[in-house]
Design a protein around this motif. Structure first.
Motif, PDB file in Angstrom:
ATOM      1  N   LEU A  18      -4.136  15.006  -8.064  1.00  0.00           N
ATOM      2  CA  LEU A  18      -4.058  13.881  -7.137  1.00  0.00           C
ATOM      3  C   LEU A  18      -5.062  12.810  -7.538  1.00  0.00           C
ATOM      4  N   LYS A  19      -4.587  11.569  -7.613  1.00  0.00           N
ATOM      5  CA  LYS A  19      -5.500  10.467  -7.930  1.00  0.00           C
ATOM      6  C   LYS A  19      -6.260  10.077  -6.670  1.00  0.00           C
ATOM      7  N   CYS A  63       2.398   1.737  -3.360  1.00  0.00           N
ATOM      8  CA  CYS A  63       1.409   2.279  -4.301  1.00  0.00           C
ATOM      9  C   CYS A  63       1.230   3.769  -4.062  1.00  0.00           C
ATOM     10  N   ALA A  64       1.117   4.129  -2.786  1.00  0.00           N
ATOM     11  CA  ALA A  64       0.867   5.525  -2.448  1.00  0.00           C
ATOM     12  C   ALA A  64       2.001   6.420  -2.922  1.00  0.00           C
ATOM     13  N   LEU A 116      -5.825   2.754   5.280  1.00  0.00           N
ATOM     14  CA  LEU A 116      -4.814   2.004   6.038  1.00  0.00           C
ATOM     15  C   LEU A 116      -4.750   2.525   7.474  1.00  0.00           C
ATOM     16  N   LYS A 163     -12.006  -8.073  12.666  1.00  0.00           N
ATOM     17  CA  LYS A 163     -10.961  -7.671  11.723  1.00  0.00           C
ATOM     18  C   LYS A 163     -11.307  -8.060  10.305  1.00  0.00           C
ATOM     19  N   ILE A 192       0.839  -1.205   0.000  1.00  0.00           N
ATOM     20  CA  ILE A 192       0.000   0.000   0.000  1.00  0.00           C
ATOM     21  C   ILE A 192       0.870   1.251   0.000  1.00  0.00           C
ATOM     22  N   TRP A 210      -7.430   6.981  -5.758  1.00  0.00           N
ATOM     23  CA  TRP A 210      -7.209   5.687  -5.099  1.00  0.00           C
ATOM     24  C   TRP A 210      -5.977   5.619  -4.202  1.00  0.00           C
ATOM     25  N   PRO A 211      -4.824   6.194  -4.563  1.00  0.00           N
ATOM     26  CA  PRO A 211      -3.709   6.052  -3.610  1.00  0.00           C
ATOM     27  C   PRO A 211      -3.985   6.789  -2.297  1.00  0.00           C
ATOM     28  N   LEU A 243      -6.424   4.843  -0.278  1.00  0.00           N
ATOM     29  CA  LEU A 243      -5.748   3.658   0.247  1.00  0.00           C
ATOM     30  C   LEU A 243      -4.986   3.988   1.528  1.00  0.00           C
ATOM     31  N   VAL A 244      -4.248   5.090   1.495  1.00  0.00           N
ATOM     32  CA  VAL A 244      -3.461   5.461   2.672  1.00  0.00           C
ATOM     33  C   VAL A 244      -4.375   5.811   3.833  1.00  0.00           C
ATOM     34  N   TYR A 292      -7.757   1.333   9.294  1.00  0.00           N
ATOM     35  CA  TYR A 292      -7.591  -0.062   9.706  1.00  0.00           C
ATOM     36  C   TYR A 292      -6.752  -0.142  10.972  1.00  0.00           C
ATOM     37  N   PHE A 316      -4.576  19.828  -4.730  1.00  0.00           N
ATOM     38  CA  PHE A 316      -3.863  19.100  -5.773  1.00  0.00           C
ATOM     39  C   PHE A 316      -4.842  18.580  -6.820  1.00  0.00           C
ATOM     40  N   GLY A 334       0.651   8.112  -6.023  1.00  0.00           N
ATOM     41  CA  GLY A 334      -0.055   9.218  -5.372  1.00  0.00           C
ATOM     42  C   GLY A 334       0.674  10.536  -5.439  1.00  0.00           C
ATOM     43  N   ARG A 335       1.701  10.612  -6.297  1.00  0.00           N
ATOM     44  CA  ARG A 335       2.470  11.855  -6.307  1.00  0.00           C
ATOM     45  C   ARG A 335       1.836  12.888  -7.223  1.00  0.00           C
ATOM     46  N   VAL A 336       2.024  14.148  -6.872  1.00  0.00           N
ATOM     47  CA  VAL A 336       1.594  15.215  -7.762  1.00  0.00           C
ATOM     48  C   VAL A 336       2.832  16.001  -8.172  1.00  0.00           C
TER      49      VAL A 336
END
Lengths: 359, 363
Positions: free
Chosen positions: B120-121, A16-17, B131, B304, A13, B123-124, B127-128, B134, B117, A21-23
């Motif tokens: 900025l996508k 991936c980030a 995380l 969990k 993860i 999904w990443p 995801l973070v 979680y 931004f 995830g970079r700009v």
């Protein structure tokens, strides 16, 4: 085993980030931050945009660079400007936006849209109308600063102590979108080598209609906001004037006959100090006379100005919003129809607090 | 009650005010003014007071049920509607919590994309964030409460920033008071419901409070604080924007931050948006904690595992919401569902529960 799988998931993860995830980064030294932008009229569909950006030279002096491009969309002009510039242009530090008078006559609503839609542009941005081509004003250099900063300081200084009402992008948009009031902007002109604030440009919706008369500027600001540090030139007789300084004002609106046809009474309180006289003694009797004269002059100027607004169907003073806040079930359309025929009374009360150190 | 929670997992009653306020005060704060002002214009601040008051009544209802039952939403549902129908309702409630979590997450990411931004996508970033969720949720309810506490205390300095726009405000905009009909007021409550929701998670974490009955006043304090804060923001917004202008502004709170200029930072809203990550984190955490706990109790699976599945669903859906219009549509639906669940379903449940309880006593 479970732990290893978990650690693998976390690493994946994070990978991936960081991977996706970079700009793109913008480094301060590698971008051009425009400080002022000017728009000119080319023809019905095309505008010409001029950007000014400060150049910080190694010897700590500041220079200027201007770029010009024409297109239908103002963001598109930025792209064209980018083609001519060695570094990427960004508009996060924009201080002033200028519109030429000719363009303002055609309406600037669409151009304001790009400023307002862009989150990187400050709400404190100053807008102004220029008497001649904006490009000509922006391509020169004034004082020891770059043009954008110079213009913004010029406007701000005149708002703080001069006769220009405090007015930024946010306030412009408020009055522009409001049905009950119309915007106005400072009018900038060129005089020889220098630029100066010539007056105030009045708008109807997003179109320039007229500029305010010079002698109405004081009363305009006094009826719109509180003047905190003003000066006023009082005409006694032909070639006899008195300067009143350190003026601070207060105004109050009273609305009568709210249901049918509102009648507005504005009470204006003016406090000031005599600073300079020509051909007049300032004993008790004379001060009394000056007070009366000033009250009368303010009242005639004020009513004259409001009448001219009513004739043009514009409401830069926001009389409509004043009435709205006092009337229940206010109907916008009814008010707009009534507005040109509304009776507006102005009552001024002047107090001369001091007259300097001599009589 | 079937399973008693061990005392080391319980939290003090006063923390409930942080839990309630922390979950109410979320992404909605940045944009709630517009939906309210659409119907009642300059009277929107009155709707805030009315809504706050209604929420107090709802909190009282929730506490009456919970105190009686000494359980949570699932036991209440089971006792009121029987095992099968009760569990079905619980499942629907969990779905509602999940949709709310998606709303919060996607709205926040959208704000970051629009204001900071643009490239900025989704999904990443999602995801973070998930995380972290979680990590917090698996650490247990006490960790979630801790995050809630932090999220209230740490961004508290932002309250001061709401006073800055007063310089450019005109408080005459608020007059005349009560210029709208009752019908308009009721309609505007619907718009406010999304920003006030968050107290309903009491139904999930009630068994985790020490002396739960004594925590009621803290829940009311939490809601009171939220109401007052919203009231302040609403009044400043109405004075700062003209009515017509406010109608087209999507994030009025962020627009108000745009006027703030500090010597060392040109654009304050960047700080605001960044701080908002801390504000919206506990909401998502609490939502996922509640939802996963619900799944655990309904289907007898490990929390969990349930959490991972829920996070995955949330992640997938928020990635599919790409355009402003779809996000807005989605938010509108959730807002609508939220309104009916909070303002209609909860009172109905309250009534049903009491009828059932009285009948049960007679038999």
């Amino acid at each position: 085993m479970m732990k290893k799988a978990k650690a693998a998931a976390v690493i994946l993860i994070l990978f991936c980030a960081f991977g996706f995830g970079r700009v793109p980064k913008l480094i301060l030294d590698d971008i051009n931050m425009e400080s002022a932008v000017g728009y000119d009229y080319v023809n019905k569909y095309i505008i010409k945009a001029t950007s000014v950006l400060p150049i910080y030279k190694p010897d700590k002096s500041v220079g200027n660079e201007t770029f010009t491009a024409s297109d239908e969309l103002s963001k598109e002009t930025l792209k064209k400007i980018n083609m001519a510039s060695s570094r990427q242009m960004v508009n996060g530090k924009l201080e002033v936006a200028l519109y030429s008078k000719e363009l303002a006559k055609q309406g600037i609503g669409d151009l304001i849209d790009t400023l307002q839609r862009d989150p990187s542009i400050s709400e404190r941005l100053f807008l102004a109308v220029t008497d001649e081509e904006a490009e000509r004003i922006l391509s020169k250099r004034y004082g020891d600063r770059d043009t954008g900063i110079y213009l913004s300081m010029l406007i701000e200084q005149n708002m703080d102590v001069g006769l220009v009402p405090t007015y930024n992008l946010h306030q412009f948009l408020n009055t522009y979108y409001s049905k009950l009031s119309d915007p106005f902007l400072p009018l900038i002109g060129q005089k020889g080598k220098d630029i100066h604030i010539k007056g105030i440009a009045l708008f109807k919706g997003d179109r320039y209609v007229k500029s305010l008369r010079q002698d109405h500027q004081f009363i305009f600001k006094a009826l719109l906001q509180k003047v905190k540090q003003g000066t006023y030139k009082l005409r006694l007789r032909k070639h006899h004037f008195i300067a009143i300084e350190n003026i601070h004002t207060k105004h109050n609106f009273h609305v009568e006959n709210k249901k049918n046809k509102p009648e507005i009474t504005i009470q204006l309180k003016v406090n000031g100090i005599i600073r300079e006289t020509r051909g007049k003694k300032t004993n008790k009797k004379a001060v009394e006379h000056i007070k009366k004269l000033m009250e009368k002059q303010l009242e005639t100027q004020g009513t004259e100005m409001i009448r001219s607004f009513q004739k043009l169907h514009i409401d830069p003073l926001g009389l409509g919003t004043q009435v709205r806040s006092r009337v229940r079930n206010f109907q916008d359309q009814k008010w707009l129809n009534q507005y040109p025929h509304i009776k507006v009374n102005l009552k001024a009360h002047v107090d001369i607090l001091e007259k300097g150190v001599v009589d | 009650m079937k399973t008693e929670i061990k005392p080391e997992f319980l939290v003090s009653p006063f923390l409930v005010s942080f839990l309630v306020h922390g979950t109410q005060y979320g992404v909605g704060v940045l944009s709630f003014q517009r939906e309210l002002a659409e119907f009642v214009g300059h009277d929107a601040w009155i709707s805030i007071i009315i809504t706050g008051f209604i929420i107090h009544i709802l909190i009282w209802m929730i506490y009456t049920m919970l105190n009686n039952d000494k359980g949570d939403l699932f036991t209440i549902h089971q006792r009121t509607f029987g095992k099968w129908i009760g569990n079905l309702f619980s499942l629907l409630f969990i779905l509602y919590v999940l949709t709310m979590a998606i709303t919060v997450l996607r709205s926040y990411i959208e704000i970051v994309q629009v204001w900071m931004f643009p490239l900025l996508k989704t999904w990443p970033f999602a995801l973070v964030l998930l995380l972290i969720v979680y990590y917090v949720v698996t650490s247990g309810f006490r960790a979630v409460t801790g995050i809630c506490f932090l999220a209230v205390v740490f961004p508290a300095y932002l309250i001061l920033t709401f006073f800055v726009p007063i310089e450019f405000s005109n408080f005459r905009n608020l007059l005349p008071i009560f210029d709208h009909s009752i019908y308009d007021m009721v309609k505007s409550i619907k718009g406010a419901s999304l920003s006030f929701s968050g107290f309903e998670y009491l139904l999930f974490y009630y068994p985790f409070i020490k002396n739960p009955a004594s925590s009621q006043k803290y829940a009311h304090y939490g809601n009171l604080f939220t109401t007052l804060l919203y009231l302040l923001i609403m009044i400043v917004t109405l004075a700062f924007f003209d009515q017509e202008y406010l109608k087209i502004v999507i994030w009025p709170t962020l627009m108000m931050w745009k006027i703030i200029k500090l010597p060392f930072v040109e654009r304050f809203e960047i700080i605001g948006v960044t701080t908002w990550a801390v504000v919206m984190m506990p909401i998502i955490c609490l939502m996922f904690w509640s939802a996963s706990r619900g799944i655990k109790k309904l289907f007898k699976v490990k929390q969990k595992k349930a959490l991972v599945v829920l996070l995955f669903i949330c992640f997938t859906i928020s990635c599919f919401l790409t355009e402003r219009e779809t996000i807005q549509q989605y938010n509108q639906w959730t807002s609508e569902i939220g309104f009916y669940i909070l303002f209609c379903y909860l009172p109905v449940l309250f009534v049903c529960y009491h009828i059932r309880f009285k009948m049960g006593k007679k038999i």
